[in-house]
Design a protein around this motif. Structure first.
Motif, mmCIF file in Angstrom:
data_model
loop_
_atom_site.group_PDB
_atom_site.id
_atom_site.type_symbol
_atom_site.label_atom_id
_atom_site.label_comp_id
_atom_site.label_asym_id
_atom_site.label_seq_id
_atom_site.Cartn_x
_atom_site.Cartn_y
_atom_site.Cartn_z
ATOM 1 N N PRO A 242 -9.139 6.169 -7.029
ATOM 2 C CA PRO A 242 -7.702 6.298 -7.269
ATOM 3 C C PRO A 242 -7.193 7.563 -6.580
ATOM 4 C CG PRO A 242 -8.944 6.935 -9.223
ATOM 5 C CD PRO A 242 -9.930 6.333 -8.264
ATOM 6 N N GLY A 243 -5.915 7.579 -6.198
ATOM 7 C CA GLY A 243 -5.375 8.782 -5.555
ATOM 8 C C GLY A 243 -5.114 8.603 -4.075
ATOM 9 N N VAL A 244 -5.128 7.344 -3.606
ATOM 10 C CA VAL A 244 -4.729 7.087 -2.208
ATOM 11 C C VAL A 244 -3.199 7.117 -2.141
ATOM 12 C CG1 VAL A 244 -4.719 5.388 -0.337
ATOM 13 C CG2 VAL A 244 -6.802 5.754 -1.686
ATOM 14 N N GLY A 245 -2.565 6.549 -3.163
ATOM 15 C CA GLY A 245 -1.108 6.530 -3.209
ATOM 16 C C GLY A 245 -0.618 6.294 -4.626
ATOM 17 N N ILE A 246 0.644 6.597 -4.847
ATOM 18 C CA ILE A 246 1.236 6.415 -6.183
ATOM 19 C C ILE A 246 2.753 6.341 -6.054
ATOM 20 C CG2 ILE A 246 1.398 8.908 -6.652
ATOM 21 C CD1 ILE A 246 0.608 8.127 -9.634
ATOM 22 N N GLU A 247 3.381 5.705 -7.036
ATOM 23 C CA GLU A 247 4.849 5.685 -7.077
ATOM 24 C C GLU A 247 5.364 7.046 -7.548
ATOM 25 O OE1 GLU A 247 6.373 1.289 -8.288
ATOM 26 O OE2 GLU A 247 5.424 2.439 -9.873
ATOM 27 N N CYS A 248 6.552 7.414 -7.069
ATOM 28 C CA CYS A 248 7.221 8.604 -7.599
ATOM 29 C C CYS A 248 8.212 8.115 -8.649
ATOM 30 C CB CYS A 248 7.922 9.370 -6.479
ATOM 31 S SG CYS A 248 9.247 8.416 -5.695
ATOM 32 N N GLN A 249 9.062 8.999 -9.125
ATOM 33 C CA GLN A 249 9.994 8.629 -10.198
ATOM 34 C C GLN A 249 11.049 7.613 -9.736
ATOM 35 O OE1 GLN A 249 9.231 9.643 -13.421
ATOM 36 N NE2 GLN A 249 7.449 10.153 -12.185
ATOM 37 N N GLU A 250 11.184 7.420 -8.421
ATOM 38 C CA GLU A 250 12.123 6.420 -7.910
ATOM 39 C C GLU A 250 11.610 5.001 -8.169
ATOM 40 O OE1 GLU A 250 15.109 7.191 -6.539
ATOM 41 O OE2 GLU A 250 14.581 9.265 -7.041
ATOM 42 N N LYS A 251 10.303 4.877 -8.367
ATOM 43 C CA LYS A 251 9.655 3.574 -8.590
ATOM 44 C C LYS A 251 10.063 2.549 -7.534
ATOM 45 C CE LYS A 251 9.222 4.312 -13.554
ATOM 46 N NZ LYS A 251 9.642 3.902 -14.882
ATOM 47 N N ASN A 252 10.038 3.004 -6.311
ATOM 48 C CA ASN A 252 10.398 2.113 -5.209
ATOM 49 C C ASN A 252 9.331 2.205 -4.128
ATOM 50 O OD1 ASN A 252 11.722 0.470 -3.401
ATOM 51 N ND2 ASN A 252 13.203 2.026 -2.781
ATOM 52 N N GLY A 253 8.167 1.680 -4.420
ATOM 53 C CA GLY A 253 7.052 1.743 -3.474
ATOM 54 C C GLY A 253 6.144 2.923 -3.757
ATOM 55 N N LEU A 254 4.920 2.851 -3.211
ATOM 56 C CA LEU A 254 3.916 3.896 -3.453
ATOM 57 C C LEU A 254 3.803 4.799 -2.233
ATOM 58 C CD1 LEU A 254 2.818 1.017 -4.799
ATOM 59 C CD2 LEU A 254 0.975 2.524 -5.533
ATOM 60 N N HIS A 255 3.898 6.117 -2.464
ATOM 61 C CA HIS A 255 3.682 7.077 -1.383
ATOM 62 C C HIS A 255 2.183 7.163 -1.100
ATOM 63 C CE1 HIS A 255 7.674 8.865 -1.036
ATOM 64 N NE2 HIS A 255 7.783 8.790 -2.350
ATOM 65 N N VAL A 256 1.823 7.098 0.181
ATOM 66 C CA VAL A 256 0.410 7.260 0.549
ATOM 67 C C VAL A 256 0.229 8.692 1.058
ATOM 68 C CG1 VAL A 256 -1.430 6.525 2.111
ATOM 69 C CG2 VAL A 256 0.139 4.833 1.143
ATOM 70 N N PHE A 257 -0.771 9.393 0.537
ATOM 71 C CA PHE A 257 -0.990 10.795 0.907
ATOM 72 C C PHE A 257 -1.427 10.896 2.374
ATOM 73 C CE2 PHE A 257 -1.694 10.857 -3.792
ATOM 74 C CZ PHE A 257 -0.498 11.516 -4.092
ATOM 75 N N GLY A 258 -0.426 11.004 3.217
ATOM 76 C CA GLY A 258 -0.606 10.868 4.667
ATOM 77 C C GLY A 258 -1.387 11.969 5.340
ATOM 78 N N ASP A 259 -1.573 13.103 4.686
ATOM 79 C CA ASP A 259 -2.400 14.138 5.306
ATOM 80 C C ASP A 259 -3.892 13.824 5.132
ATOM 81 O OD1 ASP A 259 -1.674 14.547 2.622
ATOM 82 O OD2 ASP A 259 -2.164 16.681 2.667
ATOM 83 N N HIS A 260 -4.201 12.810 4.309
ATOM 84 C CA HIS A 260 -5.608 12.419 4.110
ATOM 85 C C HIS A 260 -5.911 10.975 4.493
ATOM 86 C CE1 HIS A 260 -6.790 16.197 2.164
ATOM 87 N NE2 HIS A 260 -5.537 16.216 1.750
ATOM 88 N N PHE A 261 -4.862 10.152 4.610
ATOM 89 C CA PHE A 261 -5.087 8.739 4.949
ATOM 90 C C PHE A 261 -4.025 8.242 5.917
ATOM 91 C CE2 PHE A 261 -6.148 9.526 0.461
ATOM 92 C CZ PHE A 261 -7.529 9.371 0.530
ATOM 93 N N LEU A 262 -4.466 7.448 6.887
ATOM 94 C CA LEU A 262 -3.529 6.779 7.800
ATOM 95 C C LEU A 262 -3.496 5.314 7.393
ATOM 96 C CD1 LEU A 262 -4.227 7.757 11.514
ATOM 97 C CD2 LEU A 262 -2.113 8.108 10.236
ATOM 98 N N VAL A 263 -2.289 4.749 7.278
ATOM 99 C CA VAL A 263 -2.224 3.339 6.880
ATOM 100 C C VAL A 263 -1.547 2.474 7.938
ATOM 101 C CG1 VAL A 263 -2.310 3.688 4.385
ATOM 102 C CG2 VAL A 263 -0.102 3.744 5.540
ATOM 103 N N GLU A 264 -2.009 1.244 8.002
ATOM 104 C CA GLU A 264 -1.396 0.215 8.848
ATOM 105 C C GLU A 264 -1.265 -1.039 7.989
ATOM 106 O OE1 GLU A 264 -3.770 -0.123 12.782
ATOM 107 O OE2 GLU A 264 -5.123 0.826 11.354
ATOM 108 N N VAL A 265 -0.320 -1.907 8.315
ATOM 109 C CA VAL A 265 -0.255 -3.229 7.676
ATOM 110 C C VAL A 265 -0.360 -4.258 8.795
ATOM 111 C CG1 VAL A 265 1.117 -4.828 6.286
ATOM 112 C CG2 VAL A 265 1.114 -2.397 5.723
ATOM 113 N N ILE A 266 -1.387 -5.104 8.694
ATOM 114 C CA ILE A 266 -1.654 -6.060 9.777
ATOM 115 C C ILE A 266 -1.596 -7.505 9.275
ATOM 116 C CG2 ILE A 266 -3.151 -4.410 11.007
ATOM 117 C CD1 ILE A 266 -5.536 -6.267 10.025
#
Ligand SMILES: [Zn+2]
Length: 432
Positions: A242-266
Motif C-alpha cells: 500500500p502507498g503507491v497512491g491514495i485519494e485526497c480530500q477531493e475524492k476525485n481520483g487517486l494521486h500516485v506518488f510520482g517521485d517514486h513511481f511512473l505510471v502509464e495506462v495501456i
C-alpha cells in the motif's frame, strides 16, 4: 495537509527531471544486477544508455506477475540477500506466490510514502488508527503500521478478523481511523448493528480502505453506515505494497506518488498507451526501489488517467478509482463484465444488501450468468409479491447495465459468506 510538501507539490517540470534521473538509475540497477532484465533488454537490443528522456519509457520491456513467478523466490532481487531486511509475498491462491524483498532504505521509503498517504487521506498524528489489515506476509498490515508510526499517530495493530473484539476495542480505545478492505468495513458495520452499537457511540471519523476494487456507491454506503469519511488507497506488493497512491480530500481520483513511481495506462491487448479518460491497464515503473526494482510492471488493474490538476495542490498525476482487474473481468457471451458493475446497480436500487455472488456457467454452447443477491431484512419479511417485483426490477437494471441476460436469485439476509480480507465475488464454473 501535506506530509512532505516539497515533493507532493513539486513543480511539474522539476518533478519530470527528478523522474528521469531516477528512471535512468533504476534501469541501470536492473540491467546490471538482475539477469532477467539484462536478458530482456538484450533480446530487443536495448542498453541503459538508450533511455534519454521520459518518452523513452515505452522502449523498455514489460514485467509481468508470471516473470516474478518464473524467478521464484528471489531471482528478481537486485541486491544480495545480506542487504534484504524484509520479505513479503502474495497469497499465492493461484500457483506459486510472488515474493518481494526490501532493503533498509526501501522500508524507509515505504514508511515515508505511507505517512504521506495517511495525511493525504485525512489522518493526523493525533489520530488513533485501528489497523485491521492482515499482518504477516500480506503487505497491508505492516505497510500501514510503519506509516502510522512515522506519522506519529497511535496505531492499534489488531490485524483482520475477530469482528466483535474489533468493535469493542474501537469503542473502548476511541479509534478515530479505520484501515481495512472495504468489504470488511461493511461487515464491521453489519456486526455493529447486530450488537446494537450505533456509529454515534464511536469516535471513528475516517476510513482508509483498499486492496480490492470498490464502487462509488459502496463508498457512500460505508460512509453512511459507519458515519465516517472514506477514501480509497492503492498499492500492490510487487510494486511496494500500500502507498503507491491514495485519494485526497477531493475524492476525485487517486494521486500516485510520482517521485517514486511512473505510471502509464495501456490497452491490455495492443499494449499501446490510451488517452487520458479512457480505461486501460495500469503499468507501473518503480523509481527508487533497491531490492526489487520493477520496470513497466503490468498490474492488471483497470483504471484511466485523470487529466488536469487537483485543487488540493498536489502535482502528482491522478488515476480514476479502479473498475476491476483484468483477472476479474469476465467475458460472458463476448461481453466484458466486472463484478463492480453489479455492485453499483445493487446499491443504487436499494432493497438489497451489497453482498452478492456472480455464478457463471455454460449450458450447451451458451454462457449463463446468475447473480445471487441478499435481500434487506425489512424486505425479506415482506410479501412474496414485493420480492417478485424486486427481482424483476433487478433483472431489468442489470441487463441494461451489463448488456447480457441475467438470472437473479434473491437469498435470505446474511447467507452469502463474509470475508475478513478480500471478498470472493465470482464463481466461474466454466473453469471447474
Ligand atoms: Zn488532490
Amino acid at each position: 495537509m501535506y506530509w512532505n510538501e516539497r515533493y507532493e507539490c513539486m513543480p511539474e517540470e522539476e518533478l519530470r527531471e527528478l523522474q528521469l534521473e531516477r528512471l535512468q538509475a533504476t534501469v541501470k540497477r536492473a540491467f546490471f544486477n538482475v539477469p532477467f532484465y539484462r536478458k530482456a533488454f538484450q533480446a530487443i537490443g536495448l542498453e541503459p544508455g538508450d533511455i534519454k528522456s521520459l518518452d523513452d519509457l515505452h522502449k523498455l520491456p514489460f514485467t509481468t506477475k508470471q516473470d516474478l513467478r518464473d524467478n521464484y523466490p528471489f531471482g528478481m532481487f537486485a541486491v544480495p540477500m545480506s542487504e534484504v531486511v524484509r520479505i513479503h509475498s502474495s497469497s499465492g491462491t493461484t500457483g506459486k506466490p510472488t515474493v518481494v524483498g526490501y532493503t533498509r532504505h526501501d522500508i524507509d521509503v515505504w514508511a515515508e510514502l505511507m505517512a504521506r498517504a495517511l495525511v493525504c487521506g485525512g489522518t493526523t498524528r493525533h489520530d488513533i488508527i485501528q489497523n485491521a489489515y492482515g499482518y504477516g506476509l500480506f503487505t497491508g498490515g505492516l505497510g500501514i503500521h510503519y506509516g502510522a508510526e512515522r506519522l506519529g499517530a497511535s496505531v492499534i495493530p489488531i490485524s483482520g478478523g475477530n469482528t466483535k473484539r474489533q468493535i469493542m476495542i474501537m469503542k473502548d480505545y476511541g479509534s478515530t481511523v479505520l484501515t481495512c478492505t472495504p468489504s470488511y468495513a461493511l461487515h464491521l458495520a453489519e456486526v455493529m448493528a447486530e450488537m446494537g452499537v450505533s456509529p454515534g457511540e464511536l469516535k471513528l471519523r475516517c476510513g482508509i480502505f483498499g486492496a480490492e476494487p470498490w464502487s462509488e456507491n459502496m463508498r457512500q454506503e460505508i460512509e453512511k453506515r459507519l458515519g465516517i469519511s472514506a477514501v480509497d488507497i492503492y498499492g500492490l506488493s510487487e510494486v511496494i505494497g500500500p502507498g503507491v497512491g491514495i485519494e485526497c480530500q477531493e475524492k476525485n481520483g487517486l494521486h500516485v506518488f510520482g517521485d517514486h513511481f511512473l505510471v502509464e495506462v495501456i490497452d491490455p491487448v495492443t499494449e499501446k498507451p490510451v488517452p487520458p479518460g479512457q480505461l486501460g491497464e495500469l503499468v507501473i515503473t518503480s523509481l527508487t526501489k533497491e531490492a526489487l526494482p520493477v520496470i513497466r510492471y503490468r498490474t492488471r488493474d483497470i483504471t484511466s488517467l485523470i487529466p488536469g490538476t487537483c485543487s488540493c495542490g498536489r502535482t502528482y498525476v491522478r488515476v480514476a478509482r479502479f473498475t476491476g482487474r483484468t483477472d476479474d473481468m469476465l467475458i460472458i457471451r463476448g461481453v466484458n463484465v466486472f463484478p463492480s458493475q453489479v455492485e453499483s446497480v445493487l446499491l443504487e436500487m436499494g432493497g438489497t444488501e451489497p453482498h452478492y455472488l456472480l455464478i457463471v456457467d455454460r449450458q450447451g454452447a451458451l454462457d449463463t450468468l446468475e447473480v445471487k443477491v441478499e435481500v434487506s431484512d425489512s424486505l425479506f419479511s415482506d410479501k412474496v409479491r414485493g420480492l417478485e417485483e424486486l427481482e424483476k426490477r433487478l433483472v431489468n437494471e442489470l441487463e441494461s447495465t451489463l448488456g447480457i441476460s441475467v438470472k437473479v436469485t434473491l437469498v435470505e439476509p446474511k447467507t452469502i459468506e463474509r470475508s475478513e480480507g478480500k471478498a470472493v465475488r465470482v464463481i466461474d464454473k466454466r473453469k471447474i
